[in-house]
Design a protein around this motif. Structure first.
Motif, PDB file in Angstrom:
ATOM      1  N   SER A  10       0.843  -1.196   0.000  1.00 23.15           N
ATOM      2  CA  SER A  10       0.000   0.000   0.000  1.00 23.15           C
ATOM      3  C   SER A  10       0.878   1.245   0.000  1.00 23.15           C
ATOM      4  CB  SER A  10      -0.896  -0.034   1.255  1.00 23.15           C
ATOM      5  OG  SER A  10      -1.655   1.144   1.304  1.00 23.15           O
ATOM      6  N   GLU A  36      -2.495  -1.463  -3.438  1.00 22.40           N
ATOM      7  CA  GLU A  36      -3.477  -0.440  -3.053  1.00 22.40           C
ATOM      8  C   GLU A  36      -2.810   0.918  -3.132  1.00 22.40           C
ATOM      9  OE1 GLU A  36      -6.161   0.641   0.901  1.00 22.40           O
ATOM     10  OE2 GLU A  36      -4.193  -0.247   1.176  1.00 22.40           O
ATOM     11  N   THR A  38      -3.434   4.859  -1.685  1.00 21.82           N
ATOM     12  CA  THR A  38      -4.292   5.620  -0.781  1.00 21.82           C
ATOM     13  C   THR A  38      -4.572   7.020  -1.330  1.00 21.82           C
ATOM     14  OG1 THR A  38      -2.320   6.251   0.444  1.00 21.82           O
ATOM     15  CG2 THR A  38      -3.571   4.363   1.293  1.00 21.82           C
ATOM     16  N   PRO A  52      -7.625  -2.163  -2.458  1.00 23.73           N
ATOM     17  CA  PRO A  52      -6.718  -3.310  -2.565  1.00 23.73           C
ATOM     18  C   PRO A  52      -7.322  -4.455  -3.366  1.00 23.73           C
ATOM     19  CG  PRO A  52      -7.549  -3.062  -0.316  1.00 23.73           C
ATOM     20  CD  PRO A  52      -8.003  -1.868  -1.084  1.00 23.73           C
TER      21      PRO A  52
END
Ligand code: BTN
Length: 251
Positions: A10, A36, A38, A52
């Motif tokens: 991420s 993923e 953000t 994700p």
């Protein structure tokens, strides 16, 4: 082009990390992939929803030995390669909406964000290498549901085929396609890429509105010229060429 692939679970945005790696001297072929994002970014300051597992989010550092005035051509190289990869994975014919949105069945399945940022630091520290261009690609792979605002305009490979795909496999096919079309571009030039791009173009012939930095233009797309501009015929019969903008098809 040799690839140096970096996987992350991420991160904020693969483009942001690739830009910072490139500004620190990362070579051409450096790839940043995240499960993923953000703070995934789209064109015109929009965000790119990146939960994700449902999409492929990656960015590639390119350093073409080409003048800055030709770097817009990379949007055509990367969109042609991405459309080919999506067609291969889905067994459906993907098309390209000028300049670099990939559609399946008229809905957006993949977005591309090309950024050429040559920071001061980069120029001073790495004079020996060509300035970086970051090609960010987001493909909706296994997405089942989109946020309401985009649900009528977006789709995924899963929604179109009923099949879930392994993200690693999609990544592999996409990177293969980008590598091969990028080397074709460097060896044979833009003409051969534009020919391929045009074979997948769904813009020409359509009635549309283009949102340009100068305002809206309405008319019918008649061609994309050798300079990558979209040629539009307006209602009064005059033609206009548009260099940058977002296309909305009129019903
Ligand atoms: C668009 O159509 O508006 C472009 C979307 C580009 C999204 C990709 S996902 C990977 C890369 N990282 C980002 O922050 N954006 C691009």
């Amino acid at each position: 082009m040799q690839l140096f692939i970096n996987h992350f679970q991420s991160i904020s945005s693969t483009n942001d990390l690739a830009i910072s790696m490139a500004n620190n001297g990362a070579p051409e072929g450096t790839v940043v992939v995240a499960r993923e994002q953000t703070a995934g970014r789209g064109r015109r300051g929009k965000s790119w929803t990146s939960p994700p597992g449902s999409g492929l989010y990656l960015s590639i550092v390119l350093r073409p030995d080409r003048p800055a005035s030709e770097l817009w051509q990379l949007a055509f190289v990367v969109s042609a390669a991405s459309a080919e990869a999506i067609s291969q994975i889905s067994d459906l014919q993907a098309s390209i909406k000028w300049p670099n949105d990939i559609l399946l069945n008229e809905k957006k399945i993949c977005g591309i964000l090309i950024e050429a940022r040559s920071g001061k630091h980069n120029q001073q520290m790495h004079k020996a290498v060509n300035p970086p261009v970051i090609a960010g690609i987001g493909i909706n792979v296994n997405t089942e549901l989109f946020p309401q605002e985009i649900a009528s305009k977006a789709t995924s490979i899963y929604l179109e085929t009923g099949r879930k795909s392994e993200l690693e496999k999609v990544e592999h096919i996409l990177l293969d396609a980008v590598q091969s079309r990028y080397s074709e571009y460097l060896c044979e030039g833009f003409t051969s890429i534009l020919k391929l791009w045009k074979s997948m173009d769904c813009t020409s012939g359509r009635r549309l509105t283009v949102l340009t930095p100068e305002g809206h233009v309405e008319g019918r797309a008649i061609d994309v010229d050798a300079g990558g501009d979209l040629i539009i015929e307006k209602a009064d019969g005059t033609t206009l060429s548009v260099t940058t903008g977002e296309v909305f098809f009129n019903r």
